[in-house]
Every structure is written in structure tokens, then in C-alpha cells.
Enzyme design. Structure first.
Site, PDB file in Angstrom:
ATOM      1  N   ASP A  38       0.843  -1.198   0.000  1.00 59.90           N
ATOM      2  CA  ASP A  38       0.000   0.000   0.000  1.00 59.90           C
ATOM      3  C   ASP A  38       0.877   1.247   0.000  1.00 59.90           C
ATOM      4  O   ASP A  38       2.080   1.177   0.215  1.00 59.90           O
ATOM      5  CB  ASP A  38      -0.896   0.003   1.247  1.00 59.90           C
ATOM      6  CG  ASP A  38      -1.956  -1.082   1.183  1.00 59.90           C
ATOM      7  OD1 ASP A  38      -2.250  -1.541   0.077  1.00 59.90           O
ATOM      8  OD2 ASP A  38      -2.479  -1.466   2.249  1.00 59.90           O
ATOM      9  N   LYS A  60      -3.621   3.749  -3.225  1.00 62.42           N
ATOM     10  CA  LYS A  60      -4.436   4.785  -3.866  1.00 62.42           C
ATOM     11  C   LYS A  60      -3.712   6.111  -3.753  1.00 62.42           C
ATOM     12  O   LYS A  60      -3.333   6.517  -2.660  1.00 62.42           O
ATOM     13  CB  LYS A  60      -5.799   4.886  -3.174  1.00 62.42           C
ATOM     14  CG  LYS A  60      -6.641   3.667  -3.393  1.00 62.42           C
ATOM     15  CD  LYS A  60      -8.022   3.839  -2.780  1.00 62.42           C
ATOM     16  CE  LYS A  60      -8.819   2.562  -2.893  1.00 62.42           C
ATOM     17  NZ  LYS A  60      -8.253   1.452  -2.103  1.00 62.42           N
ATOM     18  N   MET A 175      -9.292   7.195  10.047  1.00 57.89           N
ATOM     19  CA  MET A 175      -9.796   7.789   8.800  1.00 57.89           C
ATOM     20  C   MET A 175     -10.813   8.897   9.087  1.00 57.89           C
ATOM     21  O   MET A 175     -11.784   9.052   8.343  1.00 57.89           O
ATOM     22  CB  MET A 175     -10.450   6.710   7.909  1.00 57.89           C
ATOM     23  CG  MET A 175      -9.500   5.603   7.538  1.00 57.89           C
ATOM     24  SD  MET A 175     -10.275   4.299   6.601  1.00 57.89           S
ATOM     25  CE  MET A 175     -11.160   3.420   7.850  1.00 57.89           C
TER      26      MET A 175
HETATM   27  N1  SAH Z   1      -4.937  -1.468   8.952  1.00 59.69           N
HETATM   28  C1  SAH Z   1      -4.515  -0.170   9.436  1.00 59.69           C
HETATM   29  C2  SAH Z   1      -5.600   0.874   9.306  1.00 59.69           C
HETATM   30  C3  SAH Z   1      -6.020   1.144   7.862  1.00 59.69           C
HETATM   31  S1  SAH Z   1      -7.159   2.460   7.737  1.00 59.69           S
HETATM   32  C4  SAH Z   1      -4.043  -0.297  10.891  1.00 59.69           C
HETATM   33  O1  SAH Z   1      -4.284  -1.338  11.530  1.00 59.69           O
HETATM   34  O2  SAH Z   1      -3.377   0.627  11.362  1.00 59.69           O
HETATM   35  C5  SAH Z   1      -6.055   3.823   7.515  1.00 59.69           C
HETATM   36  C6  SAH Z   1      -6.132   4.736   8.712  1.00 59.69           C
HETATM   37  O3  SAH Z   1      -5.290   4.260   9.758  1.00 59.69           O
HETATM   38  C7  SAH Z   1      -5.649   6.154   8.456  1.00 59.69           C
HETATM   39  O4  SAH Z   1      -6.651   6.942   7.862  1.00 59.69           O
HETATM   40  C8  SAH Z   1      -5.353   6.610   9.874  1.00 59.69           C
HETATM   41  O5  SAH Z   1      -6.535   6.917  10.586  1.00 59.69           O
HETATM   42  C9  SAH Z   1      -4.774   5.338  10.488  1.00 59.69           C
HETATM   43  N2  SAH Z   1      -3.307   5.330  10.385  1.00 59.69           N
HETATM   44  C10 SAH Z   1      -2.552   4.515   9.634  1.00 59.69           C
HETATM   45  N3  SAH Z   1      -1.237   4.776   9.822  1.00 59.69           N
HETATM   46  C11 SAH Z   1      -1.169   5.784  10.727  1.00 59.69           C
HETATM   47  C12 SAH Z   1      -0.121   6.500  11.345  1.00 59.69           C
HETATM   48  N4  SAH Z   1       1.150   6.217  11.080  1.00 59.69           N
HETATM   49  N5  SAH Z   1      -0.440   7.486  12.207  1.00 59.69           N
HETATM   50  C13 SAH Z   1      -1.713   7.781  12.512  1.00 59.69           C
HETATM   51  N6  SAH Z   1      -2.749   7.123  11.969  1.00 59.69           N
HETATM   52  C14 SAH Z   1      -2.495   6.137  11.100  1.00 59.69           C
END
Ligand code: SAH
Length: 249
Positions: A38, A60, A175
Site C-alpha cells: 500500500d 491509492k 480515517m
Molecule cells: N490497517 C490499518 C488501518 C487502515 S485504515 C491499521 O491497523 O493501522 C487507515 C487509517 O489508519 C488512516 O486513515 C489513519 O486513521 C490510520 N493510520 C494509519 N497509519 C497511521 C499513522 N502512522 N499514524 C496515525 N494514523 C495512522
């Protein structure tokens, strides 16, 4: 453990810092023939792939035509059927809002071996990275992880914010930056206090990590003023301030 040919590995990459992938996840990443990743994956993490490994970025990107979920499923299945070992590297944990379940189902339906390797989810790591425990004895004994992607203003939004507000304990929103104003209003209308502490963490565990602290009543404006954008995680509840002995909101 090395990646087996003809197998898909659904690997959680962790929240950002390359040191936060699991040992098994890294072993698969280092040995796979193909890495399908991703957009949010750290470039530094991808430095450990084999020199001859193929890298496929299926993330994306604004302004770029991205692959549909069906096309990604098909790509993974075809690569495995061609005899490759496939590391499907996903941010955080593959099964937290990552559509990892769909990829798993597609592989199972196609009869392709697939193994899932859990990851450190940003839902917990982002609060932790700024010293916020999602639970804390005497303060919060549960946490609810919820998507902020479905705007409360749209009928199609699947999240019942009034019911989320009733659950005692910490709320973690993924998100949710774009809809934060709507979400905070909905939670306040449903009975959460406007003075309840809230914190947003952008790019948690990356070198560029930033954070803002406020309350349910102020956080959306603070986020707007500081230009915080995705990826960002919001944490709401008394846990935000419980370990910050010198903070006044
Ligand atoms: N599977 C991922 C989440 C995917 S949805 C997990 O378990 O972390 C994507 C969302 O995750 C982003 O919009 C944000 O809200 C959060 N996210 C992912 N990486 C992040 C980071 N480094 N810092 C803060 N939020 C994060």
C-alpha cells in the site's frame, strides 16, 4: 521462516516505523519473490526486500488511477498461481479497516494458500506513540475502534455515533480527519461532554509525527488550524490526559 512459493502472505507492516513490523512479517518481506504494498508503507521498510524481488505499489494516490480491490485480489492470486511467493504488505494490522479479509476470502475461494501475519495497528500504536494508553486502571476499561470515513451527515454512514457515545471508555477513530467536526458534534449531541479530552496523531511513529491535544469541543478547529491531514488517528477520553501531569486543557 521463509516465504513459500505459490503462497500469499498477508503481512501487517505496523504503523510506520520500520522497526514495528513483527519478526515473522520481516522474514516474509525479506524472502518473498513479489511484494504488493500500500501507499502508506515506509520506504525504509521496503529496503529489506531481496534485490531481485518485484515491488508492486497498489496504493491509492490522488490523481492516479488506482487498482480496484478486485484487481488487487486477482493480481495476488495470479502471482501465487505463477508459483511466486507473495508478500501482501498492509499498513498496521491487515484486518483492521484494511480490506485484508476480502483478500483472504478471494484467495480461499480461488484455492490459493494464504497465511495472515498480524501487525501492530495504528489504532493502538498512534495513541501509545504520544503516551496515551487506550486503557488505564481506574480511568478506562475499554476502547472502541471506529471508522470516521462514513460522515455522520450522510444517511449511508454505517456508524451509529449516538450509540458509540453511550459506550463508556476510550474512542479511537481511524480515517476521521475530514469528518472530525461532524463526529465531535454528533458525540456531544449524544451526551459526551464537550470538555472531554481528545488528541489527534498524524503520521504516528514516522519521523514527521505531529500531534494536537484539545477537547471534543475544540479538537476539530485545532486540527484544521494546524493543517493536520491523513494518516491521522483520533483518541477521545480521559486517557488522553491521565499520564500528562502538566497539561491543562
Ligand atoms: N490497517 C490499518 C488501518 C487502515 S485504515 C491499521 O491497523 O493501522 C487507515 C487509517 O489508519 C488512516 O486513515 C489513519 O486513521 C490510520 N493510520 C494509519 N497509519 C497511521 C499513522 N502512522 N499514524 C496515525 N494514523 C495512522
Amino acid at each position: 521462516m521463509t516465504a513459500r512459493s505459490g503462497t500469499i502472505y498477508l503481512v501487517g507492516a505496523g504503523p510506520g516505523d520500520p522497526g514495528l513490523i513483527t519478526v515473522r512479517g520481516r522474514q516474509i518481506l525479506e524472502s518473498a519473490d513479489v511484494v504488493v504494498h500500500d501507499r502508506l508503507i515506509s520506504c525504509r521498510l521496503l529496503e529489506c526486500v531481496r534485490a531481485e524481488a518485484r515491488l508492486e505499489d497498489v496504493g491509492k494516490m490522488p490523481g492516479r488511477k488506482s487498482r480496484s480491490q478486485e484487481q488487487i485480489n486477482e493480481l495476488l492470486i495470479n502471482l501465487a498461481r505463477d508459483g511466486r511467493s507473495v508478500c501482501r504488505l498492509k499498513g498496521g494490522d491487515p484486518f483492521v479497516f484494511g480490506r485484508g479479509g476480502e483478500e483472504m476470502l478471494a484467495a480461499q475461494t480461488a484455492g490459493v494458500p494464504i497465511e495472515v501475519i498480524p501487525g501492530v495497528t495504528s489504532a493502538i500504536a498512534a495513541p501509545t506513540a504520544v503516551g496515551v494508553p487506550v486503557t488505564h486502571r481506574g480511568c478506562s476499561s475499554s476502547f472502541t475502534i471506529v471508522t470516521g470515513h462514513d460522515s455522520p451527515s450522510t444517511k449511508s454512514g454505517g456508524v451509529e455515533w449516538d450509540r458509540i457515545a453511550q459506550v463508556p471508555g476510550t474512542i479511537v477513530i481511524l480515517m476521521g480527519v475530514a469528518n472530525l467536526g461532524f463526529i465531535c458534534d454528533a458525540l456531544i449531541q449524544a451526551g459526551r461532554s464537550a470538555s472531554e479530552p481528545a488528541q489527534v496523531v498524524e503520521s504516528a511513529t514516522f519521523p514527521e509525527q505531529r500531534t494536537v491535544v484539545g477537547t471534543l469541543g475544540t479538537i476539530a478547529n485545532l486540527v484544521r488550524d494546524s493543517d493536520i491531514s491523513n494518516p491521522a488517528t483520533t483518541v477521545i477520553g480521559p486517557v488522553v490526559t491521565t499520564l500528562k501531569t502538566d497539561l491543562e486543557l
